[in-house]
Each structure stands twice: as structure tokens, then as C-alpha cells.
Design a protein around this motif. Sequence first.
Motif, mmCIF file in Angstrom:
data_model
loop_
_atom_site.group_PDB
_atom_site.id
_atom_site.type_symbol
_atom_site.label_atom_id
_atom_site.label_comp_id
_atom_site.label_asym_id
_atom_site.label_seq_id
_atom_site.Cartn_x
_atom_site.Cartn_y
_atom_site.Cartn_z
ATOM 1 N N ALA A 24 -5.309 6.271 -6.422
ATOM 2 C CA ALA A 24 -5.552 5.489 -7.642
ATOM 3 C C ALA A 24 -6.819 5.971 -8.357
ATOM 4 O O ALA A 24 -6.858 6.035 -9.585
ATOM 5 C CB ALA A 24 -5.656 3.999 -7.306
ATOM 6 N N VAL A 25 -7.849 6.312 -7.587
ATOM 7 C CA VAL A 25 -9.087 6.811 -8.210
ATOM 8 C C VAL A 25 -8.782 8.112 -8.972
ATOM 9 O O VAL A 25 -9.213 8.297 -10.113
ATOM 10 C CB VAL A 25 -10.195 7.051 -7.151
ATOM 11 C CG1 VAL A 25 -11.431 7.665 -7.801
ATOM 12 C CG2 VAL A 25 -10.560 5.745 -6.452
ATOM 13 N N GLY B 28 0.829 -1.202 0.000
ATOM 14 C CA GLY B 28 0.000 0.000 0.000
ATOM 15 C C GLY B 28 0.861 1.249 0.000
ATOM 16 O O GLY B 28 0.611 2.189 -0.758
ATOM 17 N N VAL C 175 -2.117 -1.682 -5.345
ATOM 18 C CA VAL C 175 -3.306 -1.396 -4.528
ATOM 19 C C VAL C 175 -4.262 -2.579 -4.589
ATOM 20 O O VAL C 175 -4.793 -3.017 -3.562
ATOM 21 C CB VAL C 175 -4.038 -0.121 -5.030
ATOM 22 C CG1 VAL C 175 -5.377 0.036 -4.333
ATOM 23 C CG2 VAL C 175 -3.198 1.115 -4.774
ATOM 24 N N GLU C 176 -4.463 -3.085 -5.796
ATOM 25 C CA GLU C 176 -5.409 -4.199 -5.945
ATOM 26 C C GLU C 176 -4.937 -5.432 -5.178
ATOM 27 O O GLU C 176 -5.729 -6.118 -4.529
ATOM 28 C CB GLU C 176 -5.620 -4.516 -7.431
ATOM 29 C CG GLU C 176 -6.563 -3.487 -8.054
ATOM 30 C CD GLU C 176 -6.610 -3.533 -9.574
ATOM 31 O OE1 GLU C 176 -5.905 -4.384 -10.181
ATOM 32 O OE2 GLU C 176 -7.333 -2.702 -10.154
ATOM 33 N N GLN D 297 -16.863 7.498 -4.776
ATOM 34 C CA GLN D 297 -15.950 6.449 -4.305
ATOM 35 C C GLN D 297 -14.866 7.040 -3.398
ATOM 36 O O GLN D 297 -14.486 6.441 -2.396
ATOM 37 C CB GLN D 297 -15.307 5.731 -5.491
ATOM 38 C CG GLN D 297 -14.817 4.351 -5.079
ATOM 39 C CD GLN D 297 -13.928 3.694 -6.116
ATOM 40 O OE1 GLN D 297 -13.923 4.094 -7.284
ATOM 41 N NE2 GLN D 297 -13.184 2.699 -5.701
ATOM 42 N N LEU E 16 -14.063 6.026 0.433
ATOM 43 C CA LEU E 16 -12.748 5.595 0.919
ATOM 44 C C LEU E 16 -12.311 6.439 2.115
ATOM 45 O O LEU E 16 -11.729 5.928 3.074
ATOM 46 C CB LEU E 16 -11.713 5.676 -0.206
ATOM 47 C CG LEU E 16 -11.837 4.588 -1.285
ATOM 48 C CD1 LEU E 16 -11.046 4.966 -2.540
ATOM 49 C CD2 LEU E 16 -11.349 3.238 -0.741
ATOM 50 N N SER F 53 -5.506 3.877 -2.467
ATOM 51 C CA SER F 53 -6.726 3.647 -3.250
ATOM 52 C C SER F 53 -7.312 4.977 -3.711
ATOM 53 O O SER F 53 -7.779 5.111 -4.848
ATOM 54 C CB SER F 53 -7.783 2.919 -2.419
ATOM 55 O OG SER F 53 -7.258 1.740 -1.884
ATOM 56 N N VAL G 96 -1.499 1.012 -9.216
ATOM 57 C CA VAL G 96 -2.851 0.461 -9.198
ATOM 58 C C VAL G 96 -2.803 -1.054 -8.971
ATOM 59 O O VAL G 96 -3.581 -1.607 -8.184
ATOM 60 C CB VAL G 96 -3.600 0.805 -10.515
ATOM 61 C CG1 VAL G 96 -4.898 0.026 -10.639
ATOM 62 C CG2 VAL G 96 -3.880 2.304 -10.570
ATOM 63 N N THR H 37 -2.827 1.644 2.364
ATOM 64 C CA THR H 37 -3.528 1.081 1.207
ATOM 65 C C THR H 37 -4.755 1.936 0.875
ATOM 66 O O THR H 37 -5.047 2.178 -0.299
ATOM 67 C CB THR H 37 -3.944 -0.372 1.502
ATOM 68 O OG1 THR H 37 -2.770 -1.111 1.853
ATOM 69 C CG2 THR H 37 -4.603 -1.015 0.294
ATOM 70 N N LEU H 38 -5.454 2.412 1.908
ATOM 71 C CA LEU H 38 -6.636 3.239 1.662
ATOM 72 C C LEU H 38 -6.251 4.564 1.005
ATOM 73 O O LEU H 38 -6.900 5.013 0.062
ATOM 74 C CB LEU H 38 -7.385 3.493 2.971
ATOM 75 C CG LEU H 38 -8.178 2.280 3.487
ATOM 76 C CD1 LEU H 38 -8.604 2.491 4.934
ATOM 77 C CD2 LEU H 38 -9.405 2.025 2.610
ATOM 78 N N LEU I 77 -5.492 -4.707 -1.436
ATOM 79 C CA LEU I 77 -6.910 -4.766 -1.073
ATOM 80 C C LEU I 77 -7.403 -6.213 -1.043
ATOM 81 O O LEU I 77 -8.189 -6.584 -0.174
ATOM 82 C CB LEU I 77 -7.751 -3.954 -2.072
ATOM 83 C CG LEU I 77 -7.655 -2.427 -1.964
ATOM 84 C CD1 LEU I 77 -8.378 -1.774 -3.129
ATOM 85 C CD2 LEU I 77 -8.216 -1.918 -0.632
#
Lengths: 419, 118
Positions: A301-302, A236, A281-282, A316, A320, A298, A278, A294-295, A285
Motif C-alpha cells: 500500500a505504501v 490482509g 489494509v486499514e 515507513q 514495516l 501494508s 488500501v 496484512t503487513l 490494521l
Amino acid sequence: MREDIAAHVRDTVDAVYRSESRRVLATLIRLLGDFDLAEEALHDAFATAVEQWAEKGIPANPRTWLVSTGRFKAIDRLRKSARFESVDSSIVERLEATETPEQDEEAVEDDRLRLIFTCCHPALSPDAQIALTLREVCGLTTEEVAHAFLTPPPTLAQRIVRAKAKIRDARIPYEIPSRPDLPARLDSVLHVIYLVFNEGYLASSGTSLTRADLSGEAIRLGRLLVELLPEPEAMGLLALMLLHEARRSSRTTPSGEMILLEEQDRSLWDRQKIEEGVDLVERALASRRFGPYTLQASIAAVHAEASSSSATDWPQIVGLYDVLLRADLSPVIELNRAAAIAMRDGPEEGLALIDAILVRGDLTDYHLAHAARGDLCRRIGRVEEAISSYERALELATQEPERRFITRRLEQLRLASPR
Amino acid sequence: MKYLCLIYDNESEWQKFTKEVQDKYMGEYTAFGDSIKKSGQYVGANQLQPSHTATVVRARNGKVSTTDGPFVETKEQLGGYYLIEAKDLNDAIQVASRIPSARFGAIEVRPIVERKQA
């Protein structure tokens, strides 16, 4: 011809130094049980390599050769000093008795982890953890670390000397923490890497070149950690750093002026870093054991996957931030959430949340809270309020690019103001 | 290697506890002491009288001066210690974290200087 050979050997030794010196050091610290002794041994081993490899050829496994040469040199040093000073000769005897064990890849990697965890031991001060990690794990010189942190080299050298003395005198063990201790100890390592990254990322202009290198060092450290210990939060953090680093070139104009996320030229973003981030992150998660890094990654990443600010999946992002707030009830996260709410539901909604934070007395001295408030007031045409918020932000801001940005905003607002 | 675990507690908070709570706390101390005696890590321990009983003594040029203590006024006061035997600092931290006062006050862990036997 002889000169050719000598030059070739020097090049080889340089290359081996760059690729192997940190591994050799990590193993020597374990074998010798002392940082300073291991550093001297490392230096001796490479000096010997320059002499001997020219005559006897380059060994099949340079790393093993360096470790055993370093160890012999250290025993030699100890024996000499034992003769003249009243040094404990049992250390020498113990060292001589233990054979250099075969170093398989796993043992070498464990030594690297031992070194990281020892340098980031929470019993050392945070400043010392950073300095020691950059020096011992990354191989930066004391001068380089001092320069990057705008600290006088003697102060930094002193910090490193004290940290090593504490490791020795309080007997901080050279080990990978046991399972029950691992989460807390890993946090401490991640925090050091995060601080190094931020130091390189948030600072700009002037010495910006060397400071960008700090972010690079932090990413290298993050990669090393993920390789050695693929824990979700390590992934993360690496993702978070990569996703921020991907935007570096779009964050400032060539003259060093700040550009906000919504105005950045997204075609400048580094797609390769985004893809890698990304992907990490996946993976993190999917582990379902992720945490705040990690959050945050995320959220980054968005942003990274959106073609513009208006095309961003704000619901989203708000979601988060909600999860992040549950894990860590920090007013700074609340502020960021308020900014996301403003994008999702409109500036008034965001403004109400920021005012609630400020009324509570939190973040009243945080320049970004006032700048965010100023921006939302500006958007809904409350010019006078926007001006007073930006004025407060300017009083509190210390970094030059931020100050110039706020000043520009103030000038624009004053032109629009009837006052 | 030996470590001294110095126990810092807030004395005034302690006095506000009911007898029942104080007894429960002391029971936890007894259990902790037994556990480190069993594991062989216990070397010594003492509880100190409250800090208002402290006296600070200095000798300068052959002249002794005595003043009311404690030496340093702090929010939490030194209330006792354990001297323990531990493998290394991580081991000592593990022991210190189980001292009941670690949950309310703080434990300062200090390594003891080891001198070679002549």
C-alpha cells in the motif's frame, strides 16, 4: 415459440449454473456426505432442470429446487446401486429419513465455508488442496486446473481422486473449524489462495493468459472468504493480492519484458483496486489482530500510494519490514528489508546487509539475492562485482523474462566495463 | 471410527535423557492414557521394545526368510501406538496432538478399515 421457450430456459439454466452451482454443490456434499455423489447429484439436478423448467416453468427459488432435486436423484442412484451391489442400505434409509431442511442464507454460507475448509484441510497434500479448491470451490474443470499448473490432466485427475478418497476414508469432517483450531486452519486456506495467486502472478509469457486467470480466481476466492469470514488476515491477503494485481499491466512491456517497480509507469496502476486494497489494509490494521499478510499488504500500500520511487516513504517501509521480521524471521524478508534500507540510507548500507545474509550461507542459491546485490554494486560503480553477481543470478534464474532482464543488465555493464 | 496413532520417537535421544526426565515423560504418558480412558476414546495401547529388537519375516514360495529389522530405517523409530475411538479425523488429530511424543517426535494417524458385521 416452443424453441424460444427452450432457448430461454437453457439461458436461465446456464445463468443459474454460473451463479448457484457452487452453493448447491456445497450443500449437497453436506446432505450426501460424499463429494462424488454430490457432484453426480449436481449434474443430475441441472439436467433435470433443463427438461422440467421448460414444461413446468422456472421455480421461484431455483437453488432450493436444485438442492432437493439433486438429493432425490442421489437417493435414487443409491437405491439402484444398493439393489445390485451390496451397498449399505442404511445410508439410503438415513437420507430418506432426513427432510431437506429449509436453506436460509446463513446455512448456505456455512456450507460454502465447510467446503473451503475441507478442500484446504492440512491433512491433504498442498498440491491436492490447490487442485481440489479450484475444482470444487471455483468450479474449474480438471483440464483447466491442469493447464494452469502445467500438469498433465491425468496426473491432476489422479491427485483429485486421491484427495477425495482421503477425505472419505480418513473421515475428514465437513465442518467449519472450532474457535481454537480456526487460526491454524485459516492459515492453511490463506496459503492455498496465496499459492494460486502467485502461480498466476509470477508466471509470464507463453501461457500467460490462462495464468493471469489464476490470479483472478485467487482474488475471487479471497473476496468470498472475506465475505464469509471477515478475519483480519483474510482481509490482509485480499488487500495484498489486489495491490499487486493493480500493478499488473505496468510490470511488463507489450512484448513481455520485465519492468522493475521503480521504472513502472504508475499512471497505468489500477486506482480502483488500490483504493479497495488500501481500505482493506486499514480495516485489518484497525483490528490489532493482524499478521504477515496484512503487513505485506501494508508495504504494498505504501508503494501504491507513492507517485514515484523517490517519493516513496522508505522509512515507513523499513519499519514495516522490521515488524514483519519479528513475526517471521525469514531471509527473503531480510533481503527485501535490505533493499528498502538501500533506498532509505543509500546503496552501501543495503549492500552490507545483503553481504551479511550471503556470508551466513542463506539465499546463496536464490537468484534475486544476487540480482539485488548486482543492482546495488552497479549503483555505486562497482562494475566488476555487479557483473559477477548478475552472472550468478543468471545461472540460478529459471523464468524467461527474468533471464532476459538480467542478460540486458549484463550487456549494459559489460559495455561500461573497462575489461 | 477407530484410528491408530503410531508414535515415532528418536530412540537415541531418548536414551540420552536422565532417569529423572524419562520418569517425568512416562508420567505424562500415564496422565494422557488416563485422560482418554476417561473420555471413552481409549481402545488399546502398547509400548514397543526398541527397534534393534525387530525381526523382519517374509514367506516366498513356501520358504520363510528371516532378517534383522526394522523394516524401514528411519531417523525416528516406531516406539508404540494408541488405538483410539474418534468422531472423525479432526477429533483424532486433537487426541494425537496431546500424546507426549507429539512434542518431540511425530504421530502418524491412520484410520482403521471398518468391516460390516456379517
